[in-house]
Motif scaffolding. Structure first.
Motif, PDB file in Angstrom:
ATOM      1  N   LEU A  91       0.842  -1.260  -0.234  1.00  0.00           N
ATOM      2  CA  LEU A  91       0.062  -0.071  -0.109  1.00  0.00           C
ATOM      3  C   LEU A  91       0.808   1.351   0.054  1.00  0.00           C
ATOM      4  CD1 LEU A  91      -3.153  -0.641   2.417  1.00  0.00           C
ATOM      5  CD2 LEU A  91      -2.725  -0.795  -0.012  1.00  0.00           C
ATOM      6  N   ARG A  92       2.043   1.130   0.832  1.00  0.00           N
ATOM      7  CA  ARG A  92       2.840   2.260   0.628  1.00  0.00           C
ATOM      8  C   ARG A  92       3.350   2.527  -0.489  1.00  0.00           C
ATOM      9  NH1 ARG A  92       4.188   6.757   2.357  1.00  0.00           N
ATOM     10  NH2 ARG A  92       5.926   7.269   3.240  1.00  0.00           N
ATOM     11  N   ALA A  93       3.824   1.579  -1.178  1.00  0.00           N
ATOM     12  CA  ALA A  93       4.448   1.690  -2.552  1.00  0.00           C
ATOM     13  C   ALA A  93       3.365   2.215  -3.408  1.00  0.00           C
ATOM     14  CB  ALA A  93       4.961   0.320  -3.108  1.00  0.00           C
ATOM     15  N   LEU A  94       1.882   1.929  -3.461  1.00  0.00           N
ATOM     16  CA  LEU A  94       0.963   2.266  -4.124  1.00  0.00           C
ATOM     17  C   LEU A  94       0.583   3.928  -3.921  1.00  0.00           C
ATOM     18  CD1 LEU A  94      -1.547  -0.790  -4.231  1.00  0.00           C
ATOM     19  CD2 LEU A  94      -0.228   0.528  -6.263  1.00  0.00           C
ATOM     20  N   GLY A  95       1.184   4.328  -2.767  1.00  0.00           N
ATOM     21  CA  GLY A  95       0.970   5.518  -2.291  1.00  0.00           C
ATOM     22  C   GLY A  95      -0.580   5.996  -1.840  1.00  0.00           C
ATOM     23  N   LEU A  96      -1.205   4.849  -1.482  1.00  0.00           N
ATOM     24  CA  LEU A  96      -2.926   4.722  -1.209  1.00  0.00           C
ATOM     25  C   LEU A  96      -2.964   5.504   0.208  1.00  0.00           C
ATOM     26  CD1 LEU A  96      -5.280   3.752  -2.410  1.00  0.00           C
ATOM     27  CD2 LEU A  96      -5.166   1.833  -0.777  1.00  0.00           C
ATOM     28  N   ALA A  97      -1.847   5.566   1.150  1.00  0.00           N
ATOM     29  CA  ALA A  97      -1.907   6.416   2.238  1.00  0.00           C
ATOM     30  C   ALA A  97      -1.263   7.809   2.077  1.00  0.00           C
ATOM     31  CB  ALA A  97      -1.106   5.819   3.428  1.00  0.00           C
ATOM     32  N   THR A 138       1.178   9.798  20.065  1.00  0.00           N
ATOM     33  CA  THR A 138      -0.039   9.941  21.009  1.00  0.00           C
ATOM     34  C   THR A 138      -1.183   9.248  20.521  1.00  0.00           C
ATOM     35  OG1 THR A 138      -0.317  11.729  19.676  1.00  0.00           O
ATOM     36  CG2 THR A 138       1.083  12.252  21.596  1.00  0.00           C
ATOM     37  N   GLY A 139      -1.167   8.783  19.178  1.00  0.00           N
ATOM     38  CA  GLY A 139      -2.308   8.150  18.524  1.00  0.00           C
ATOM     39  C   GLY A 139      -1.765   6.999  17.636  1.00  0.00           C
ATOM     40  N   VAL A 140      -2.641   6.134  17.085  1.00  0.00           N
ATOM     41  CA  VAL A 140      -2.248   5.090  16.110  1.00  0.00           C
ATOM     42  C   VAL A 140      -3.460   5.208  15.193  1.00  0.00           C
ATOM     43  CG1 VAL A 140      -1.677   2.663  15.846  1.00  0.00           C
ATOM     44  CG2 VAL A 140      -1.092   3.744  17.883  1.00  0.00           C
ATOM     45  N   VAL A 141      -3.021   5.072  13.841  1.00  0.00           N
ATOM     46  CA  VAL A 141      -3.753   4.883  12.711  1.00  0.00           C
ATOM     47  C   VAL A 141      -3.329   3.519  12.142  1.00  0.00           C
ATOM     48  CG1 VAL A 141      -4.602   5.708  10.522  1.00  0.00           C
ATOM     49  CG2 VAL A 141      -3.827   7.395  12.024  1.00  0.00           C
ATOM     50  N   GLY A 142      -4.662   2.508  11.770  1.00  0.00           N
ATOM     51  CA  GLY A 142      -4.120   1.267  11.269  1.00  0.00           C
ATOM     52  C   GLY A 142      -4.982   1.820   9.513  1.00  0.00           C
ATOM     53  N   PHE A 143      -4.051   1.323   8.784  1.00  0.00           N
ATOM     54  CA  PHE A 143      -4.483   1.753   7.590  1.00  0.00           C
ATOM     55  C   PHE A 143      -4.057   0.694   6.685  1.00  0.00           C
ATOM     56  CE2 PHE A 143      -4.223   3.559   3.511  1.00  0.00           C
ATOM     57  CZ  PHE A 143      -5.155   5.056   3.498  1.00  0.00           C
ATOM     58  N   GLY A 144      -5.109   0.002   6.201  1.00  0.00           N
ATOM     59  CA  GLY A 144      -4.898  -1.273   5.141  1.00  0.00           C
ATOM     60  C   GLY A 144      -5.889  -2.386   5.463  1.00  0.00           C
ATOM     61  N   GLY A 145      -5.410  -3.582   5.206  1.00  0.00           N
ATOM     62  CA  GLY A 145      -6.140  -4.834   5.053  1.00  0.00           C
ATOM     63  C   GLY A 145      -6.260  -5.107   6.538  1.00  0.00           C
ATOM     64  N   GLY A 146      -6.942  -6.410   6.822  1.00  0.00           N
ATOM     65  CA  GLY A 146      -6.929  -7.009   8.235  1.00  0.00           C
ATOM     66  C   GLY A 146      -5.757  -7.027   8.924  1.00  0.00           C
TER      67      GLY A 146
END
Ligand SMILES: [Fe+2]
Length: 386
Positions: free
Chosen positions: A42-48, A90-98
């Motif tokens: 996902l990082r390589a795709l630039g989705l985030a 201070t906070g966490v973002v989960g970005f992706g599949g399961g």
């Protein structure tokens, strides 16, 4: 009416394009320094990228951990925790599949509470508090954004789970823009997984099966059944993509509170030993497990058959409607271009005995099945699926 409990994510944002203004949606919850947990693809795709830019433009510091793998390991989790700790997250973002969402849940827990992971395994052992947590799914299937569960691989192939309402996130963001690029085979497998969540939640023998889970499962099946083919074959269709995200989230809410059963129990050995993706593992055994369950569950399956497949409303009699439901599910996998037999994914026939004995270890799932499953039954189901 029997007593039950129902827990879910307290804030849901369903909006195409929401991730691109993540700071506006979730910045106040996340605080100054955000750890974003994702995977290298996902990082390589630039989705985030747009989400990261949104946070940075609003003055947040963003630390990126992009090393989550499929079936994430304990080592990966602990590396992500260390990245968050040294940055003072201070906070966490989960970005992706399961997988990314599961890792983000436990990173937030371990950073926020300082508890030992080995004290958190199992049901209701995690105590918290956790750090603020925002989950952004990029597949429509696991429902992880609304489930209190995280599954981590320990050692070679042992899967351990943490199940606690403490790891439900503060906010789940459902953004169809993030799923339009998902390849057809992943869209198909994750979509069928979501349908299995709804079916197994609805028919679950769990003492906590409840009217809310049943209602959500039916609406999930309606959305998923009506949109899965469009999402697979016209990936850019945002209406279909949005409906799949909503359907998988509703199915997640359903099974988070009325847990899944033998389809998942028999799917785990396929995934664990042969590394077949979770959704495909489920699809391979789905019709065979439902056929096995039918003597106990045909009336239940008949209740939901026309939600997923409206043409079945014309079929009279619960047994005939149940049979039509199971056939339609088998046809759907084939229509979506998925492999339909265990031999198609190169599982040797002589692996079935070991898979059947491994499936018996999934007692926490098997207890929810509408019909008792013995090791011989599991062997016969795998044989039918081969
Ligand atoms: Fe699943």
């Amino acid at each position: 009416m029997t007593p039950f409990q129902f827990n879910t994510t307290k804030s849901l944002v369903f909006e195409t394009g929401a991730a691109a203004h993540l700071a506006g949606v979730a910045g106040a919850v996340l605080g100054k320094t955000c750890l974003l947990v994702t995977d290298p693809g996902l990082r390589a795709l630039g989705l985030a990228d747009a989400a990261i830019a949104s946070l940075q433009d609003a003055g947040h510091e963003v630390v990126i951990f992009d090393q989550v793998e499929a079936d994430p390991s304990r080592e990966t989790l602990m590396t992500a925790v260390e990245a968050g700790r040294s940055a003072g997250a201070t906070g966490v973002v989960g970005f992706g599949g399961g997988s990314s969402l599961d890792v983000a849940k436990l990173v937030a827990l371990l950073l926020g509470s300082g508890e030992d992971l080995d004290d958190a395994w199992g049901v209701a052992q995690a105590k918290g508090p956790r750090l603020p947590l925002v989950l952004v799914p990029t597949t429509a299937g696991t429902g992880s954004e609304v489930t209190p569960v995280s599954i981590i691989t320990v050692g070679a192939e042992e899967k351990r789970g943490v199940s606690s309402p403490v790891i439900l996130p503060d906010i789940a963001i459902l953004d169809a823009d993030l799923t339009v690029g998902l390849p057809p085979h992943i869209t198909a497998a994750t979509g069928v997984d979501a349908m299995v969540h709804a079916i197994e939640a609805y028919a679950s023998k769990s003492a906590n099966n409840n009217p809310l889970s049943k209602m959500l499962a039916r609406e999930a099946l309606r959305l998923l059944g009506a949109n899965i083919e469009t999402a697979v074959f016209e990936g850019q269709n945002k209406d279909a993509r949005g409906a799949m995200l909503l359907g998988s989230m509703l199915a997640g809410q359903a099974f988070a509170n009325s847990p899944v059963a033998a389809v998942h129990a028999l799917a785990y050995p396929i995934g664990g030993t042969f590394h077949i993706p979770h959704g495909l593992s489920n699809a391979l055994v789905l019709p065979h497990v439902l056929r096995f369950n039918a003597p106990e569950a045909s009336a239940t399956y008949a209740e939901i058959a026309a939600d997923a497949f409206p043409h079945l409303a014309d079929v009279d009699g619960s047994q005939a409607r149940c049979a039509g439901f199971i056939d339609a599910l088998a046809d759907l996998s084939a229509k979506l271009g998925m492999q339909t037999r265990l031999r198609d994914v190169e599982i040797p026939k002589d692996a079935i005995a070991k898979m059947a004995s491994d499936a018996m270890l999934q007692t926490r799932l098997l207890v929810n099945n509408p019909r008792d499953v013995s090791e011989t039954d599991a062997f016969n189901i795998y044989t039918a699926a081969w």
